[in-house]
Each structure stands twice: as C-alpha cells, then as structure tokens.
Scaffold this motif. Structure first.
Motif, PDB file in Angstrom:
ATOM      1  N   TRP A 198       0.833  -1.206   0.000  1.00  0.00           N
ATOM      2  CA  TRP A 198       0.000   0.000   0.000  1.00  0.00           C
ATOM      3  C   TRP A 198       0.867   1.256   0.000  1.00  0.00           C
ATOM      4  O   TRP A 198       0.578   2.224  -0.707  1.00  0.00           O
ATOM      5  CB  TRP A 198      -0.928   0.021   1.207  1.00  0.00           C
ATOM      6  CG  TRP A 198      -1.686   1.314   1.308  1.00  0.00           C
ATOM      7  CD1 TRP A 198      -2.680   1.753   0.482  1.00  0.00           C
ATOM      8  CD2 TRP A 198      -1.486   2.363   2.260  1.00  0.00           C
ATOM      9  NE1 TRP A 198      -3.119   3.015   0.866  1.00  0.00           N
ATOM     10  CE2 TRP A 198      -2.395   3.408   1.952  1.00  0.00           C
ATOM     11  CE3 TRP A 198      -0.630   2.520   3.350  1.00  0.00           C
ATOM     12  CZ2 TRP A 198      -2.466   4.593   2.696  1.00  0.00           C
ATOM     13  CZ3 TRP A 198      -0.700   3.688   4.087  1.00  0.00           C
ATOM     14  CH2 TRP A 198      -1.609   4.709   3.761  1.00  0.00           C
ATOM     15  N   MET A 199       1.931   1.270   0.793  1.00  0.00           N
ATOM     16  CA  MET A 199       2.822   2.416   0.828  1.00  0.00           C
ATOM     17  C   MET A 199       3.351   2.737  -0.571  1.00  0.00           C
ATOM     18  O   MET A 199       3.359   3.897  -1.001  1.00  0.00           O
ATOM     19  CB  MET A 199       3.992   2.161   1.779  1.00  0.00           C
ATOM     20  CG  MET A 199       3.609   2.095   3.251  1.00  0.00           C
ATOM     21  SD  MET A 199       5.008   1.612   4.312  1.00  0.00           S
ATOM     22  CE  MET A 199       6.158   2.975   4.036  1.00  0.00           C
ATOM     23  N   VAL A 200       3.792   1.704  -1.276  1.00  0.00           N
ATOM     24  CA  VAL A 200       4.364   1.902  -2.611  1.00  0.00           C
ATOM     25  C   VAL A 200       3.307   2.410  -3.588  1.00  0.00           C
ATOM     26  O   VAL A 200       3.510   3.410  -4.291  1.00  0.00           O
ATOM     27  CB  VAL A 200       4.983   0.586  -3.131  1.00  0.00           C
ATOM     28  CG1 VAL A 200       5.433   0.748  -4.590  1.00  0.00           C
ATOM     29  CG2 VAL A 200       6.158   0.172  -2.256  1.00  0.00           C
ATOM     30  N   LEU A 201       2.161   1.734  -3.628  1.00  0.00           N
ATOM     31  CA  LEU A 201       1.116   2.110  -4.589  1.00  0.00           C
ATOM     32  C   LEU A 201       0.515   3.465  -4.260  1.00  0.00           C
ATOM     33  O   LEU A 201       0.238   4.271  -5.168  1.00  0.00           O
ATOM     34  CB  LEU A 201       0.027   1.035  -4.603  1.00  0.00           C
ATOM     35  CG  LEU A 201       0.459  -0.346  -5.105  1.00  0.00           C
ATOM     36  CD1 LEU A 201      -0.702  -1.333  -5.007  1.00  0.00           C
ATOM     37  CD2 LEU A 201       0.986  -0.268  -6.532  1.00  0.00           C
ATOM     38  N   HIS A 202       0.311   3.735  -2.983  1.00  0.00           N
ATOM     39  CA  HIS A 202      -0.227   5.041  -2.597  1.00  0.00           C
ATOM     40  C   HIS A 202       0.751   6.153  -2.959  1.00  0.00           C
ATOM     41  O   HIS A 202       0.356   7.202  -3.472  1.00  0.00           O
ATOM     42  CB  HIS A 202      -0.516   5.088  -1.103  1.00  0.00           C
ATOM     43  CG  HIS A 202      -0.955   6.437  -0.633  1.00  0.00           C
ATOM     44  ND1 HIS A 202      -2.254   6.882  -0.766  1.00  0.00           N
ATOM     45  CD2 HIS A 202      -0.258   7.483  -0.079  1.00  0.00           C
ATOM     46  CE1 HIS A 202      -2.336   8.125  -0.298  1.00  0.00           C
ATOM     47  NE2 HIS A 202      -1.144   8.504   0.116  1.00  0.00           N
ATOM     48  N   GLY A 203       2.033   5.919  -2.690  1.00  0.00           N
ATOM     49  CA  GLY A 203       3.042   6.919  -3.003  1.00  0.00           C
ATOM     50  C   GLY A 203       3.100   7.230  -4.487  1.00  0.00           C
ATOM     51  O   GLY A 203       3.220   8.394  -4.895  1.00  0.00           O
ATOM     52  N   ILE A 204       2.992   6.187  -5.321  1.00  0.00           N
ATOM     53  CA  ILE A 204       2.989   6.397  -6.772  1.00  0.00           C
ATOM     54  C   ILE A 204       1.777   7.226  -7.188  1.00  0.00           C
ATOM     55  O   ILE A 204       1.883   8.172  -7.981  1.00  0.00           O
ATOM     56  CB  ILE A 204       2.992   5.045  -7.511  1.00  0.00           C
ATOM     57  CG1 ILE A 204       4.315   4.316  -7.268  1.00  0.00           C
ATOM     58  CG2 ILE A 204       2.761   5.249  -9.013  1.00  0.00           C
ATOM     59  CD1 ILE A 204       4.335   2.900  -7.803  1.00  0.00           C
ATOM     60  N   GLY A 205       0.619   6.873  -6.629  1.00  0.00           N
ATOM     61  CA  GLY A 205      -0.597   7.630  -6.959  1.00  0.00           C
ATOM     62  C   GLY A 205      -0.505   9.078  -6.541  1.00  0.00           C
ATOM     63  O   GLY A 205      -0.952   9.973  -7.268  1.00  0.00           O
ATOM     64  N   VAL A 233       8.140   7.552   0.893  1.00  0.00           N
ATOM     65  CA  VAL A 233       7.212   6.464   1.224  1.00  0.00           C
ATOM     66  C   VAL A 233       7.400   5.290   0.270  1.00  0.00           C
ATOM     67  O   VAL A 233       7.420   4.120   0.691  1.00  0.00           O
ATOM     68  CB  VAL A 233       5.754   6.983   1.175  1.00  0.00           C
ATOM     69  CG1 VAL A 233       4.761   5.826   1.234  1.00  0.00           C
ATOM     70  CG2 VAL A 233       5.495   7.947   2.329  1.00  0.00           C
ATOM     71  N   ILE A 234       7.544   5.572  -1.017  1.00  0.00           N
ATOM     72  CA  ILE A 234       7.761   4.512  -2.007  1.00  0.00           C
ATOM     73  C   ILE A 234       9.060   3.765  -1.715  1.00  0.00           C
ATOM     74  O   ILE A 234       9.091   2.523  -1.683  1.00  0.00           O
ATOM     75  CB  ILE A 234       7.798   5.099  -3.429  1.00  0.00           C
ATOM     76  CG1 ILE A 234       6.434   5.663  -3.809  1.00  0.00           C
ATOM     77  CG2 ILE A 234       8.232   4.039  -4.439  1.00  0.00           C
ATOM     78  CD1 ILE A 234       6.452   6.501  -5.084  1.00  0.00           C
ATOM     79  N   ALA A 235      10.132   4.507  -1.490  1.00  0.00           N
ATOM     80  CA  ALA A 235      11.429   3.889  -1.233  1.00  0.00           C
ATOM     81  C   ALA A 235      11.394   3.053   0.048  1.00  0.00           C
ATOM     82  O   ALA A 235      11.926   1.929   0.095  1.00  0.00           O
ATOM     83  CB  ALA A 235      12.506   4.963  -1.130  1.00  0.00           C
ATOM     84  N   LEU A 236      10.764   3.585   1.096  1.00  0.00           N
ATOM     85  CA  LEU A 236      10.685   2.861   2.358  1.00  0.00           C
ATOM     86  C   LEU A 236       9.842   1.595   2.215  1.00  0.00           C
ATOM     87  O   LEU A 236      10.200   0.530   2.734  1.00  0.00           O
ATOM     88  CB  LEU A 236      10.093   3.767   3.430  1.00  0.00           C
ATOM     89  CG  LEU A 236       9.986   3.175   4.846  1.00  0.00           C
ATOM     90  CD1 LEU A 236      11.350   2.774   5.368  1.00  0.00           C
ATOM     91  CD2 LEU A 236       9.321   4.184   5.787  1.00  0.00           C
ATOM     92  N   GLY A 237       8.720   1.698   1.495  1.00  0.00           N
ATOM     93  CA  GLY A 237       7.883   0.525   1.281  1.00  0.00           C
ATOM     94  C   GLY A 237       8.616  -0.572   0.526  1.00  0.00           C
ATOM     95  O   GLY A 237       8.543  -1.752   0.887  1.00  0.00           O
ATOM     96  N   LEU A 238       9.330  -0.201  -0.521  1.00  0.00           N
ATOM     97  CA  LEU A 238      10.103  -1.179  -1.284  1.00  0.00           C
ATOM     98  C   LEU A 238      11.192  -1.803  -0.422  1.00  0.00           C
ATOM     99  O   LEU A 238      11.403  -3.025  -0.450  1.00  0.00           O
ATOM    100  CB  LEU A 238      10.722  -0.506  -2.511  1.00  0.00           C
ATOM    101  CG  LEU A 238       9.764  -0.159  -3.650  1.00  0.00           C
ATOM    102  CD1 LEU A 238      10.474   0.680  -4.706  1.00  0.00           C
ATOM    103  CD2 LEU A 238       9.181  -1.423  -4.275  1.00  0.00           C
ATOM    104  N   PHE A 239      11.879  -0.987   0.341  1.00  0.00           N
ATOM    105  CA  PHE A 239      12.948  -1.483   1.206  1.00  0.00           C
ATOM    106  C   PHE A 239      12.412  -2.493   2.218  1.00  0.00           C
ATOM    107  O   PHE A 239      12.993  -3.560   2.433  1.00  0.00           O
ATOM    108  CB  PHE A 239      13.615  -0.312   1.934  1.00  0.00           C
ATOM    109  CG  PHE A 239      14.579  -0.733   3.003  1.00  0.00           C
ATOM    110  CD1 PHE A 239      15.827  -1.254   2.672  1.00  0.00           C
ATOM    111  CD2 PHE A 239      14.231  -0.636   4.343  1.00  0.00           C
ATOM    112  CE1 PHE A 239      16.716  -1.650   3.662  1.00  0.00           C
ATOM    113  CE2 PHE A 239      15.115  -1.026   5.334  1.00  0.00           C
ATOM    114  CZ  PHE A 239      16.362  -1.539   4.991  1.00  0.00           C
ATOM    115  N   LEU A 240      11.281  -2.176   2.838  1.00  0.00           N
ATOM    116  CA  LEU A 240      10.713  -3.062   3.853  1.00  0.00           C
ATOM    117  C   LEU A 240      10.207  -4.364   3.245  1.00  0.00           C
ATOM    118  O   LEU A 240      10.289  -5.421   3.884  1.00  0.00           O
ATOM    119  CB  LEU A 240       9.573  -2.346   4.589  1.00  0.00           C
ATOM    120  CG  LEU A 240      10.012  -1.187   5.489  1.00  0.00           C
ATOM    121  CD1 LEU A 240       8.806  -0.403   5.991  1.00  0.00           C
ATOM    122  CD2 LEU A 240      10.842  -1.696   6.664  1.00  0.00           C
ATOM    123  N   MET A 241       9.703  -4.318   2.025  1.00  0.00           N
ATOM    124  CA  MET A 241       9.271  -5.551   1.368  1.00  0.00           C
ATOM    125  C   MET A 241      10.455  -6.429   1.000  1.00  0.00           C
ATOM    126  O   MET A 241      10.414  -7.652   1.123  1.00  0.00           O
ATOM    127  CB  MET A 241       8.459  -5.233   0.115  1.00  0.00           C
ATOM    128  CG  MET A 241       7.009  -4.886   0.385  1.00  0.00           C
ATOM    129  SD  MET A 241       5.954  -5.007  -1.094  1.00  0.00           S
ATOM    130  CE  MET A 241       6.618  -3.680  -2.082  1.00  0.00           C
TER     131      MET A 241
END
Length: 249
Positions: A198-205, A233-241
């Motif tokens: 969600w963090m990644v997709l929300h950040g892109i949107g 947010v996108i970078a953090l979401g990707l990193f955590l995944m």
C-alpha cells in the motif's frame, strides 16, 4: 462543488465532515470484522483505531498550521482550533498516526505489529479514497488549469484522480491478501507486506496527482513537499518488502 447539504433555510450540513464521519463509522465496523476474521485482538484493533483517528487529526492540523499557513495563525493562535474552517494535510496526519501507532504496539500492547499493519492496510486505503471524495465535494485541493472535458471550473479534479487511483489500490490489496499464501509473489509472503505494498502504490498515486496540482507547498528541485514525502514512502515501502526474511506460513 457541493460543500453543503441544506436542511433548512438556516441549517446546512458540511459535506466534507459528513463524508468523513460516515467513513469513520464504516471503517470502525470493517476493521472490527477484519480483526475477528484474522483472529487478532479487538481491543488492540480498536485502541489503534482511536490512536489513528486522534493523532491523525492532530498531525494533519499541525502540519497545515506550521508548514502551510503559519503567518495566518500567527496573527491569532486561537485560529488553530477553528478546524471547522478546514486546513488538514494527509501526510502530516499519516506521519504522526504512524509513529503513535508503532509506539503503542511496541511498548504498550507488545504485539507483532506487522500483522496489524496488514489488518489496517485496505481500511486505510478505503478511508483515503473517501477522504478525497470529501475534498471534491467541498471544493478544495483542485489542481492546475485544465481544458479537458472533465475539468471542473477549468481545473484538474485531482481529488477524483486520487480517489480513482486509490480505488484500484484497494482492489489490489484485497486481491493480494485473499490470494493463497503459496501463490503470492515472494515479496508479498511476509507479514506486513500488504501494508508495504500500500505504501508503494499510494506513493505512486500521490506522485501522479501532484503532477497535476498547482502546489505552493515548498517546491524544491521542481517537486512539492508532498512529492518528496511520496518518494520517501515509495522507497521505504520497497525497502521493507525486500529486506524482510521469509515469513511464517
């Protein structure tokens, strides 16, 4: 666009707060059912819901006051409490709500916070989607000049863009969590991965929406502060995944 619902010649209901109130009610009912479905504590779930609502409200307001329009409130600090006049920033609320929620889960409830992140992910997506509908009805948060057929008063309806994007995100999140664990991509097999998605997709949107906004809030290197937060947010979401070890099945 449609800021008030007239009930009488002297009484109007603000559509913004009506939609937000309905969103909170639906969200609380939904998150309770989800807690039961995933066999997580109702008490912790409702405590977190209260923390998110209160700290999100405060954080969104403070970000607006001290970053967006401090000169206005400096003239009379009591204006800070006139929240019915509007003035909230989603990322401000999200940051404070996230910090308060993590502190509660780690130091008070002492529960595996990743499970609760996944629990709340689609509900938060749903709430954001309706929140942008509220903005559209209230007539705030429009974008820059637009001459396309769907323009509203000559402006990009960026609230509608964000709401439609988030609706797609919501379906992706619900589809991902209902997919059998063995069939999920490796990145989505770990606890917390639905929330990180969600963090990644929300950040892109949000980045896409910001491209159409006429945003005065601290442009830096051609990007607004919201765009920089979205990139983070996108970078953090990707990193955590990516970094998390293989999960329990």
């Amino acid at each position: 666009m449609f800021p008030f619902i007239p009930l009488s010649p002297t009484l109007n209901v603000p559509t913004y707060y009506l939609v937000l109130s309905l969103t909170v009610c639906i969200g609380l009912i939904w998150i309770t059912f989800r807690a039961d479905k995933f066999e997580l504590s109702r008490k912790v779930t409702l405590d977190l819901s209260l923390i998110i609502m209160v700290s999100g409200f405060i954080g969104g307001r403070l970000f607006h006051v001290f970053y967006e329009n401090f000169e206005h409130y400096q003239e009379d600090f009591t204006r800070i409490f006139y929240f019915w006049n509007g003035g909230f920033v989603f990322y401000g609320g999200a940051i404070l709500a996230g910090l308060c929620s993590l502190l509660y889960m780690i130091f008070v409830a002492r529960v595996p916070f990743e499970d609760y992140l996944d629990l709340f992910a689609p509900v938060l997506s749903f709430a954001y989607m309706l929140g942008r509908v509220a903005c559209l009805l209230a007539g705030c948060c429009y974008g820059g000049a637009c001459d396309l057929p769907w323009a509203v008063n000559g402006l990009h309806p960026t609230q509608a863009y964000a709401s439609l994007w988030e609706l797609g995100v919501l379906f992706i999140l619900l589809g991902s969590e209902t997919t059998a664990h063995s069939l999920r991509p490796k990145l989505l097999k770990n606890p917390g991965s639905i929330f990180f998605l969600w963090m990644v997709l929300h950040g892109i949107g949000r980045l896409l929406m910001e491209a159409f906004r006429d945003d005065f809030r601290g442009p830096s290197l051609g990007l607004s502060i919201s765009s920089w937060i979205s990139l983070t947010v996108i970078a953090l979401g990707l990193f955590l995944m990516i970094r998390r070890p293989t999960s329990r099945s």
